[in-house]
Design a protein around this motif. Structure first.
Motif, short mmCIF file in Angstrom:
data_model
loop_
_atom_site.label_atom_id
_atom_site.label_comp_id
_atom_site.label_asym_id
_atom_site.label_seq_id
_atom_site.Cartn_x
_atom_site.Cartn_y
_atom_site.Cartn_z
N VAL A 22 -2.80 7.49 -0.36
CA VAL A 22 -1.26 7.56 -0.08
C VAL A 22 -0.71 8.16 -1.07
CG1 VAL A 22 0.56 5.95 0.14
CG2 VAL A 22 -1.58 5.24 1.24
N PHE A 23 -1.03 7.97 -2.28
CA PHE A 23 -0.40 8.49 -3.33
C PHE A 23 -0.63 10.11 -3.49
CE2 PHE A 23 -1.67 4.30 -5.90
CZ PHE A 23 -0.97 3.65 -5.42
N ALA A 24 -1.70 10.45 -3.28
CA ALA A 24 -2.09 11.99 -3.20
C ALA A 24 -1.31 12.56 -2.33
CB ALA A 24 -3.50 12.08 -2.99
N ASN A 25 -0.98 12.10 -1.01
CA ASN A 25 -0.11 12.64 0.00
C ASN A 25 1.10 12.78 -0.23
OD1 ASN A 25 -0.13 13.54 2.89
ND2 ASN A 25 1.44 11.84 2.77
N THR A 26 1.62 11.70 -1.12
CA THR A 26 3.21 12.02 -1.43
C THR A 26 3.23 13.11 -2.61
OG1 THR A 26 3.54 9.66 -1.01
CG2 THR A 26 4.98 10.90 -2.25
N GLN A 27 2.29 13.04 -3.68
CA GLN A 27 2.29 14.15 -4.76
C GLN A 27 1.98 15.28 -3.96
OE1 GLN A 27 -1.08 13.75 -7.06
NE2 GLN A 27 -0.23 14.85 -8.83
N ARG A 28 1.33 15.67 -2.83
CA ARG A 28 1.21 16.80 -2.40
C ARG A 28 2.32 17.49 -1.56
NH1 ARG A 28 -3.26 15.50 -0.34
NH2 ARG A 28 -2.69 14.77 1.61
N VAL A 29 3.03 16.22 -1.15
CA VAL A 29 4.54 16.94 -0.49
C VAL A 29 5.52 17.48 -1.22
CG1 VAL A 29 6.44 16.00 1.19
CG2 VAL A 29 3.90 15.37 1.48
N LEU A 30 5.42 16.58 -2.51
CA LEU A 30 6.45 16.95 -3.69
C LEU A 30 5.97 18.47 -4.14
CD1 LEU A 30 6.78 13.75 -5.60
CD2 LEU A 30 8.63 14.82 -4.13
N ASP A 31 4.66 18.46 -4.34
CA ASP A 31 4.07 19.99 -4.88
C ASP A 31 4.50 21.22 -3.91
OD1 ASP A 31 2.35 21.28 -6.64
OD2 ASP A 31 1.61 21.92 -4.72
N LEU A 32 4.52 20.84 -2.49
CA LEU A 32 4.80 21.77 -1.41
C LEU A 32 6.15 22.14 -1.32
CD1 LEU A 32 3.87 23.25 1.04
CD2 LEU A 32 4.65 21.16 2.48
N ILE A 33 6.98 21.22 -1.61
CA ILE A 33 8.47 21.46 -1.39
C ILE A 33 9.09 21.94 -2.97
CG2 ILE A 33 10.69 20.33 -1.08
CD1 ILE A 33 9.05 20.33 1.65
N PHE A 34 8.74 21.47 -4.12
CA PHE A 34 9.20 21.65 -5.09
C PHE A 34 8.35 22.62 -6.14
CE2 PHE A 34 11.32 17.56 -4.00
CZ PHE A 34 12.36 17.83 -3.86
N GLY A 35 7.22 22.72 -5.76
CA GLY A 35 6.21 23.58 -6.60
C GLY A 35 5.39 23.09 -7.72
N SER A 36 5.70 21.68 -8.04
CA SER A 36 5.09 21.14 -8.98
C SER A 36 5.18 19.60 -8.96
CB SER A 36 5.18 21.49 -10.48
OG SER A 36 4.60 20.86 -11.42
N GLY B 16 0.63 -1.23 0.14
CA GLY B 16 0.05 0.11 0.06
C GLY B 16 0.86 1.19 -0.04
N ALA B 17 2.11 1.05 -0.14
CA ALA B 17 2.99 2.46 -0.14
C ALA B 17 4.25 2.23 -0.89
CB ALA B 17 3.25 2.90 1.27
N GLU B 18 5.10 3.23 -0.97
CA GLU B 18 6.43 3.09 -1.52
C GLU B 18 7.16 1.89 -0.93
OE1 GLU B 18 4.45 7.19 -1.66
OE2 GLU B 18 5.19 5.82 -0.15
N THR B 19 8.12 1.55 -1.54
CA THR B 19 9.16 0.60 -1.10
C THR B 19 9.84 1.39 0.06
OG1 THR B 19 10.81 1.29 -2.64
CG2 THR B 19 9.75 -0.61 -3.18
#
Length: 214
Positions: free
Chosen positions: A147-161, A92-95
């Motif tokens: 789970v996928f959306a949360n990781t995507q949201r963190v990447l968006d927060l840190i890097f912008g897109s 259910g999550a990344e390795t």
């Protein structure tokens, strides 16, 4: 322009690695210099909660202080113009390896503030590629979409897109008769792999072009 991709699978020549290679082909076609890093080929740990990256005026403020084989990779990642993370879904999550990498990449760039949350010095595009054995329609039933959306949201927060690509119902083995996996139809898996995986590769190629800015 430099685009880096990170393989969170222990396999260097299977679904996740193939999609990352295709993404980098797309980035290269857009004019980028590219690099693929196989995380399972490096010796490193996850975050050790030392908080050196948060210490005001400290020598490691905004960057991970740990000294291991991941350190030079993180230094290059912080200078890259685009990042693409690829991982199979395990339970259910990344390795575990990808999670360790993300801790070391993301936490030093996260600022504890009500606004201006990112310490990353500029805005870049990122891609997030997941490969998984389950069918696409089953993802919400397992709650993996959150789970996928949360990781995507963190990447968006840190890097912008951050752009998400899901590759579902993958073929895990070349020969299913060698493994105890009676719930799967090998012919169906092979048929889908032949018909759908090339389309997933094309989607990854286009993702790479977009991360490179086109």
């Amino acid at each position: 322009m430099k685009i880096m991709a990170f393989n969170g699978s222990p396999r260097k020549k299977w679904n996740t690695a193939t999609l990352l290679e295709k993404a980098l082909e797309g980035a290269a076609q857009a004019g980028a210099e590219t690099e693929l890093v196989h995380l399972y080929g490096l010796e490193f740990s996850g975050c050790l909660s030392c908080f050196s990256c948060k210490k005001i005026d400290g020598p490691s403020y905004g960057r991970c202080a740990l000294k291991d084989q991941l350190r030079p990779v993180l230094e290059k990642a912080n200078l890259a113009d685009g990042l693409i993370l690829g991982t199979p879904v395990y339970f259910g999550a990344e390795t575990g390896r990808m999670r360790q990498f993300m801790e070391r990449l993301l936490f030093p760039n996260l600022r504890y503030a009500a606004d201006d949350r990112s310490l990353f010095p500029r805005k870049i595009k990122t891609g997030l590629i997941y490969t998984m054995n389950v069918k696409e329609e089953a993802i919400p039933n397992f709650g993996w979409d959150r789970v996928f959306a949360n990781t995507q949201r963190v990447l968006d927060l840190i890097f912008g897109s951050a752009e998400l690509l899901l590759c579902t119902d993958t073929m895990q083995f070349k020969d299913y008769t060698l493994y105890d996996a009676p719930m799967f139809d090998q012919e169906q898996k092979k048929r889908r792999y032949d018909e759908v995986f090339p389309k997933d590769c094309r989607r990854a190629f286009e993702l790479g072009r977009r991360v490179a800015g086109r």
